[in-house]
Design an enzyme around this catalytic site. Structure first.
Site, PDB file in Angstrom:
ATOM      1  N   CYS A   1      61.689  45.668  85.887  1.00  0.00           N
ATOM      2  CA  CYS A   1      60.841  44.461  85.849  1.00  0.00           C
ATOM      3  C   CYS A   1      61.190  43.476  84.728  1.00  0.00           C
ATOM      4  O   CYS A   1      61.472  42.307  84.999  1.00  0.00           O
ATOM      5  CB  CYS A   1      59.376  44.858  85.712  1.00  0.00           C
ATOM      6  SG  CYS A   1      58.804  45.755  87.151  1.00  0.00           S
TER       7      CYS A   1
ATOM      8  N   GLY B   1      64.300  47.517  79.156  1.00  0.00           N
ATOM      9  CA  GLY B   1      65.075  47.558  80.394  1.00  0.00           C
ATOM     10  C   GLY B   1      64.147  47.833  81.544  1.00  0.00           C
ATOM     11  O   GLY B   1      62.970  47.498  81.483  1.00  0.00           O
TER      12      GLY B   1
ATOM     13  N   VAL C   1      46.808  28.558  47.320  1.00  0.00           N
ATOM     14  CA  VAL C   1      46.530  29.992  47.147  1.00  0.00           C
ATOM     15  C   VAL C   1      45.860  30.243  45.799  1.00  0.00           C
ATOM     16  O   VAL C   1      44.834  30.930  45.716  1.00  0.00           O
ATOM     17  CB  VAL C   1      47.845  30.809  47.269  1.00  0.00           C
ATOM     18  CG1 VAL C   1      47.616  32.260  46.869  1.00  0.00           C
ATOM     19  CG2 VAL C   1      48.369  30.726  48.688  1.00  0.00           C
TER      20      VAL C   1
ATOM     21  N   ASN D   1      53.931  27.981  74.048  1.00  0.00           N
ATOM     22  CA  ASN D   1      54.408  26.657  74.457  1.00  0.00           C
ATOM     23  C   ASN D   1      55.496  26.752  75.534  1.00  0.00           C
ATOM     24  O   ASN D   1      55.526  25.937  76.461  1.00  0.00           O
ATOM     25  CB  ASN D   1      54.898  25.867  73.244  1.00  0.00           C
ATOM     26  CG  ASN D   1      53.724  25.424  72.373  1.00  0.00           C
ATOM     27  OD1 ASN D   1      52.579  25.397  72.843  1.00  0.00           O
ATOM     28  ND2 ASN D   1      53.985  25.105  71.120  1.00  0.00           N
TER      29      ASN D   1
HETATM   30  N1  LIG Z   1      49.370  27.523  51.463  1.00  0.00           N
HETATM   31  C1  LIG Z   1      49.079  28.593  52.171  1.00  0.00           C
HETATM   32  O1  LIG Z   1      48.289  28.559  53.122  1.00  0.00           O
HETATM   33  C2  LIG Z   1      49.685  29.917  51.820  1.00  0.00           C
HETATM   34  C3  LIG Z   1      49.179  31.097  52.393  1.00  0.00           C
HETATM   35  C4  LIG Z   1      49.726  32.316  52.034  1.00  0.00           C
HETATM   36  C5  LIG Z   1      50.791  32.365  51.139  1.00  0.00           C
HETATM   37  N2  LIG Z   1      51.287  31.203  50.618  1.00  0.00           N
HETATM   38  C6  LIG Z   1      52.366  31.309  49.625  1.00  0.00           C
HETATM   39  O2  LIG Z   1      51.773  31.231  48.346  1.00  0.00           O
HETATM   40  C7  LIG Z   1      52.628  30.538  47.443  1.00  0.00           C
HETATM   41  C8  LIG Z   1      51.905  29.336  46.866  1.00  0.00           C
HETATM   42  O3  LIG Z   1      51.614  28.448  47.923  1.00  0.00           O
HETATM   43  P1  LIG Z   1      50.698  27.174  47.701  1.00  0.00           P
HETATM   44  O4  LIG Z   1      50.592  26.515  49.033  1.00  0.00           O
HETATM   45  O5  LIG Z   1      49.452  27.574  46.990  1.00  0.00           O
HETATM   46  O6  LIG Z   1      51.645  26.316  46.722  1.00  0.00           O
HETATM   47  P2  LIG Z   1      51.336  24.910  46.020  1.00  0.00           P
HETATM   48  O7  LIG Z   1      52.628  24.180  45.996  1.00  0.00           O
HETATM   49  O8  LIG Z   1      50.134  24.276  46.616  1.00  0.00           O
HETATM   50  O9  LIG Z   1      50.948  25.331  44.548  1.00  0.00           O
HETATM   51  C9  LIG Z   1      51.840  25.858  43.623  1.00  0.00           C
HETATM   52  C10 LIG Z   1      51.344  25.491  42.223  1.00  0.00           C
HETATM   53  O10 LIG Z   1      52.157  26.169  41.267  1.00  0.00           O
HETATM   54  C11 LIG Z   1      52.256  25.321  40.140  1.00  0.00           C
HETATM   55  N3  LIG Z   1      53.349  25.750  39.259  1.00  0.00           N
HETATM   56  C12 LIG Z   1      54.673  25.568  39.411  1.00  0.00           C
HETATM   57  N4  LIG Z   1      55.336  26.092  38.354  1.00  0.00           N
HETATM   58  C13 LIG Z   1      54.413  26.609  37.510  1.00  0.00           C
HETATM   59  C14 LIG Z   1      54.473  27.261  36.256  1.00  0.00           C
HETATM   60  N5  LIG Z   1      55.636  27.509  35.638  1.00  0.00           N
HETATM   61  N6  LIG Z   1      53.312  27.656  35.711  1.00  0.00           N
HETATM   62  C15 LIG Z   1      52.136  27.431  36.322  1.00  0.00           C
HETATM   63  N7  LIG Z   1      52.015  26.805  37.491  1.00  0.00           N
HETATM   64  C16 LIG Z   1      53.140  26.393  38.097  1.00  0.00           C
HETATM   65  C17 LIG Z   1      52.428  23.924  40.746  1.00  0.00           C
HETATM   66  O11 LIG Z   1      52.148  22.905  39.835  1.00  0.00           O
HETATM   67  C18 LIG Z   1      51.415  23.991  41.890  1.00  0.00           C
HETATM   68  O12 LIG Z   1      50.149  23.551  41.496  1.00  0.00           O
HETATM   69  C19 LIG Z   1      53.880  30.195  48.219  1.00  0.00           C
HETATM   70  O13 LIG Z   1      54.825  31.217  48.048  1.00  0.00           O
HETATM   71  C20 LIG Z   1      53.404  30.191  49.654  1.00  0.00           C
HETATM   72  O14 LIG Z   1      54.446  30.464  50.571  1.00  0.00           O
HETATM   73  C21 LIG Z   1      50.737  29.980  50.919  1.00  0.00           C
END
Ligand SMILES: NC(=O)c1ccc[n+]([C@@H]2O[C@H](COP(=O)([O-])OP(=O)(O)OC[C@H]3O[C@@H](n4cnc5c(N)ncnc54)[C@H](O)[C@@H]3O)[C@@H](O)[C@H]2O)c1
Length: 437
Positions: free
Chosen positions: A268, A265, A11, A225
């Site tokens: 059907c 309800g 993200v 599924n």
């Molecule tokens: N991956 C997806 O497709 C997606 C989509 C929508 C929402 N999200 C949500 O977004 C959030 C991030 O997901 P992601 O997949 O990008 O996570 P990720 O694990 O790929 O990345 C998280 C990053 O945060 C860094 N980090 C941890 N502690 C830190 C700190 N104190 N300071 C700075 N950086 C720090 C880590 O080193 C890592 O690089 C999650 O809550 C996830 O549920 C993910």
């Protein structure tokens, strides 16, 4: 506006690069020095279509750089976006320690800033996280107050890995909740280049919508599924079935049936789901999603009964008896099930439904109600007024136009239990109880 992005994972990396392309001055922050060094060398920290080219372009243009120094990032930017991970713990709860840690780091720097700084939470978090963890942590670490030095938003992300850059520019909507208007305005400016409707809702609703979306996607996959598995067992091509199913954009792929409220309800839905799960079992196929639909439905009737019984009322007015407004069909009406439960608990009922008349009811419909509530006709009243008269609780089961005036009819000591949002504009209070609002 200068933006710092905390967490350079899927993200964060995509957001940082896209905001940089949109003309913002972006500073990425991560604890992983390898990701930071990579970005500064123009190397994307993730594998994703188009990200390498984009990172290299915005880094060489000077629009994006990265650091491991949180203090520098807050000092040099106006808005910080938190994109750190929120992984699962073994018991299924989410681990908010990264969110908490970053909030603390940002708060410590806000203490040193004169200009207001906006903190935007983009990670997926359980409702209440911004209000109960992020804002208090920022306040504690900065010594400043929410709305006065501490400005925060919940702005969930909807991108999908694999198509994330496209999704960033073409999201279903931009959604956020903010602690104050200043935070809301700054955040809105960030999305000026994104062509999507912007919805501002309460902070907790913004947190919850993200879960509703992902839960729905999960249910969609498993529903398809379940259907595909039964179809195959019966010698049918499951994909052909779901392809045609999706052509119905009136009832299937549409907002229909997606309003929280009372149980389903009628003649059907319950019968047909039962028949399909039976047929699946005959073929040794499990259909847990379909079974769960029936379980959740029965649970919704129990929930309504509990809401009524918890008031301690002995006399209750039920408005609406058929399974939905505008019909006299009582077969498998959840209101009939609710009425049976209440009668079983000794509650005196006064029931009104303008479509259900003793003289008009014939055939299977009449047989159904008389089998379930044999003395039904002695409980029915001729008007809304008669049904609510002398009762402690008034239950609204559907949106019949006649029921809107219950708000005026009720006396101060009468509680309204609304299963259909028949009286709009209210959420639960001392006199008004909505089943899901
Ligand atoms: N991956 C997806 O497709 C997606 C989509 C929508 C929402 N999200 C949500 O977004 C959030 C991030 O997901 P992601 O997949 O990008 O996570 P990720 O694990 O790929 O990345 C998280 C990053 O945060 C860094 N980090 C941890 N502690 C830190 C700190 N104190 N300071 C700075 N950086 C720090 C880590 O080193 C890592 O690089 C999650 O809550 C996830 O549920 C993910």
């Amino acid at each position: 506006m200068r933006i710092s992005v905390f967490g350079l994972g899927y993200v964060g990396a995509v957001s940082a690069a896209c905001f940089a392309r949109d003309g913002f001055d972006v500073l990425g922050v991560d604890v992983a020095a390898s990701k930071v060094d990579g970005i500064n060398d123009g190397v994307a920290p993730i594998v994703e279509e188009g990200i390498q080219e984009l990172v290299s372009e915005v880094v060489s243009a000077g629009a994006l750089r990265a650091t491991t120094d949180a203090a520098e990032a807050v000092a040099e930017t106006d808005i910080s976006m938190l994109c750190v991970g929120t992984p699962s713990r073994p018991n299924g709860s989410i681990d908010l320690s990264y969110v908490e840690r970053v909030s603390e780091q940002i708060g410590e720097q806000i203490a040193r800033k004169i200009e207001p700084h906006v903190v935007v939470l983009r990670s997926t978090v359980i409702p209440g996280t911004l209000d109960d963890i992020v804002v208090p942590t920022l306040e504690r670490a900065s010594g400043k107050r929410g709305g006065d030095g501490v400005h925060a938003c919940m702005n969930p992300e909807f991108l999908r890995e694999g198509t994330s850059i496209r999704d960033f520019y073409d999201p279903p909507f931009t959604l956020f909740g903010a602690t104050d208007d200043f935070a809301a305005e700054r955040l809105t400016e960030c999305y000026a280049h994104v062509d999507a409707p912007i919805y501002r809702v309460s902070v907790k609703a913004a947190e919850m919508v993200k879960y509703a979306c992902n839960a729905f996607h999960a249910v969609k996959v498993s529903f398809a599924n379940d259907i595909g598995n039964v179809a195959k067992a019966m010698g049918i091509d499951g994909q052909e079935v779901m392809r045609v199913f999706c052509e119905d954009t009136k009832l299937n792929i549409s907002p229909s049936y997606l309003k929280p409220g009372f149980a389903f309800g009628g003649s059907c839905l319950p019968k047909d789901v039962r028949a399909l799960t039976y047929e699946a079992r005959r073929h040794d196929i499990e259909t847990p999603i379909l079974r769960a639909a029936l379980e959740t439905n029965a649970g919704q009737v129990d929930r309504a009964a509990r809401m009524i019984l918890e008031t301690g009322a002995r006399r209750v007015g039920l408005l609406g008896l058929s399974f939905k407004e505008g019909t006299d069909d009582l077969r498998e009406s959840p209101m009939v099930a609710l009425a049976e439960t209440l009668i079983g608990k000794g509650i005196e009922l006064q029931i009104y439904d303008r479509n259900v008349r003793e003289a008009g009811l014939i055939g299977a419909n009449r047989a159904y109600i008389e089998a379930h509530i044999p003395h039904i006709w002695s409980l029915m009243t001729e008007s809304v007024e008669d049904a609510v008269h002398g009762t402690a609780v008034i239950v609204l089961a559907n949106k019949d136009d006649e029921f809107a005036r219950v708000e005026e009819l009720r006396s101060d000591d009468q509680i309204v239990v609304d299963l259909a949002r028949a009286i709009p504009g209210h959420t639960s209070s001392d006199w008004y109880r909505g089943i899901c609002w």
